[in-house]
Design an enzyme around this catalytic site. Structure first.
Site, PDB file in Angstrom:
ATOM      1  N   GLN A 128       0.852  -1.226   0.027  1.00 28.09           N
ATOM      2  CA  GLN A 128       0.095   0.019   0.105  1.00 28.09           C
ATOM      3  C   GLN A 128       0.957   1.263  -0.021  1.00 28.09           C
ATOM      4  OE1 GLN A 128      -2.217   0.898   3.587  1.00 28.09           O
ATOM      5  NE2 GLN A 128      -3.652   1.776   2.812  1.00 28.09           N
ATOM      6  N   GLY A 129       0.711   2.056  -1.035  1.00 29.30           N
ATOM      7  CA  GLY A 129       1.442   3.240  -1.029  1.00 29.30           C
ATOM      8  C   GLY A 129       0.772   4.534  -0.633  1.00 29.30           C
ATOM      9  N   TYR A 130       0.447   4.533   0.517  1.00 30.38           N
ATOM     10  CA  TYR A 130      -0.410   5.865   1.084  1.00 30.38           C
ATOM     11  C   TYR A 130       0.426   6.926   1.681  1.00 30.38           C
ATOM     12  CZ  TYR A 130      -5.156   3.876   0.226  1.00 30.38           C
ATOM     13  OH  TYR A 130      -6.509   3.749  -0.329  1.00 30.38           O
ATOM     14  N   SER A 131       0.993   6.559   2.989  1.00 27.00           N
ATOM     15  CA  SER A 131       1.737   7.382   3.780  1.00 27.00           C
ATOM     16  C   SER A 131       3.133   8.002   3.216  1.00 27.00           C
ATOM     17  CB  SER A 131       2.217   6.949   4.935  1.00 27.00           C
ATOM     18  OG  SER A 131       0.876   6.691   5.901  1.00 27.00           O
ATOM     19  N   GLU A 246     -10.261  -1.500   5.487  1.00 20.98           N
ATOM     20  CA  GLU A 246      -9.170  -1.414   6.386  1.00 20.98           C
ATOM     21  C   GLU A 246      -9.511  -1.542   7.884  1.00 20.98           C
ATOM     22  OE1 GLU A 246      -4.565   0.321   6.937  1.00 20.98           O
ATOM     23  OE2 GLU A 246      -5.802   1.234   5.738  1.00 20.98           O
ATOM     24  N   GLU A 380      -6.475   9.153  17.136  1.00 22.86           N
ATOM     25  CA  GLU A 380      -7.153  10.330  17.366  1.00 22.86           C
ATOM     26  C   GLU A 380      -7.986  10.847  16.297  1.00 22.86           C
ATOM     27  OE1 GLU A 380      -3.693   9.918  19.716  1.00 22.86           O
ATOM     28  OE2 GLU A 380      -3.944   9.594  17.768  1.00 22.86           O
TER      29      GLU A 380
END
Length: 393
Positions: A128-131, A246, A380
């Site tokens: 997964q290439g998110y952050s 997810e 959060e």
């Protein structure tokens, strides 16, 4: 609202138990029991996936039309619970539980026909290439540039905390195709080949001393536009859809197994500390509450209702309950928890352990699970979602 299992559900549970007893080999079970995070090394998860795929059970949430078993919500819950109790290795979620459903929802006919069977069989292993270094919880701040060039996009930038990128041959990735306007409106969702020229994977060793996550660099990487999922600049919609999978429930079975493991550890160490026992009882109550909440969500889904912010609530409570159980296990293991011995705790290890077997993975689990309240949307952020959707703040 009916939270009890029907006779048909109980018969299905017995069928799953019989299958696990027959096919879950000691080596696979050892790999599942020795795992120190939710991700199992593909040397062990992929053989188990192939066994499940042969039975048609590799993707419990997939409909029959795409090769899944077409199970009900309750059947999926039963299957997950029985696999957890039996010590089965976790399957990598990025393909089966994340990008697979996104391809079903937004993919072209060609993308579905090409990619979904390879996800089921394990031929494609996804990351997964998110952050990014400057875009974690604030994912809309991502800056990985994708410039249009004919039939391709040209990518420059990096992704970080990319789990199992060192194993993956495919990535689903969020890129920026427009820099003006609202940040969410300039993001595109791409499916790409990890063997493309210009991709470099560099390891990040975690606090537990394990290589599970990475930073991935893109230097003029060409990605065909045929790999785009959804429309250009519409990737935020696809990403939000994927994150629903997810952040889904199903934590209770794993938490119950962890509670049992921690209680057995205390018995083996002959731990008779009233204060520790009180904390264990509090953790048990928390897990029971999560279990009931998940069953309520299952009941709502089975009747066609939308559980709303329940996914956020369960994500918060599930991750924090696991961290509480980890702390109890570290206390019960005592000095043995402090011994760093990664060479002895792997499922294929032939190095003798220092101390008892039941303490071998305690500290690694504790350190790995510190990230559980961050990944999948930090707790959060989940509390902010609840505040807006439930409290109207």
């Amino acid at each position: 609202m009916d939270l009890e299992l029907t006779p048909a559900d109980l018969a299905f549970r017995d069928e799953v138990r019989a299958f696990l007893a027959e096919t879950l080999t000691p080596d696979l079970q050892r790999a599942g029991q020795r795992a120190t995070s939710v991700f199992t090394d593909p040397r062990h998860s992929l053989p188990w996936q192939r066994i499940l795929h042969a039975r048609g059970w590799a993707a419990p949430s997939w409909p029959r039309a795409y090769g899944g078993p077409g199970w009900s919500e309750v059947q999926r819950y039963i299957f997950a619970a029985e696999c957890a109790k039996a010590g089965a290795p976790n399957l990598a979620p990025m393909g089966l539980r994340m990008v697979g459903p996104a391809i079903m929802g937004f993919g072209t006919v060609e993308q579905k026909a090409q990619l979904l069977p390879r996800i089921l069989s394990g031929e494609d292993y996804w990351c997964q290439g998110y952050s990014e270094p400057g875009a974690g919880s604030d994912l809309a701040a991502l800056q990985l540039r994708a410039e249009s060039d004919g039939d391709d996009y040209v990518l420059n930038g990096s992704k970080i905390w990319t789990t199992h990128a060192q194993f993956a041959n495919r990535m689903f990735c969020l890129v920026r195709t427009r820099f003006e306007g609202k940040p969410q409106q300039g993001i595109t969702f791409l499916l790409l080949d990890m063997t493309s020229p210009g991709i470099t994977v560099k390891p990040i060793v975690t606090l537990a001393g394990e290589h599970e996550v990475n930073q991935v660099f893109f230097d003029n990487v060409r990605v065909p536009k045929a790999g785009r999922l959804g429309g250009e600049n519409q990737g935020w919609t696809v990403a939000k859809y994927l994150l629903e999978f997810e952040r889904g429930g199903g934590a209770a079975p794993g938490l119950q197994v962890a509670l049992g493991r921690t209680g057995a550890l205390a018995e083996a160490e002959d731990l008779d500390d009233p204060a520790w026992r009180r904390r264990l009882a509090e953790a048990e109550i928390a897990v029971q509450a999560i279990d009931i909440s998940e069953r309520r969500v299952l009941s709502a889904l089975a009747s066609g209702a939308n559980p709303g912010s329940a996914a956020s609530m369960l994500k918060i409570n599930g991750s924090e309950a696991m961290q509480r159980i980890d702390e109890l296990a570290v206390d019960a293991a005592g000095a043995y928890a402090a011994v760093d011995q990664p060479d002895a705790r792997g499922p294929d290890a032939n190095v003798p352990a220092v101390g008892p077997e039941h303490s071998l993975t305690v500290m690694a689990r504790y350190l790995n699970d510190r990230a559980a309240s961050i990944y999948g949307g930090s707790n959060e952020i989940q509390r902010d979602i609840i505040a807006r959707l439930v409290l109207g703040l």
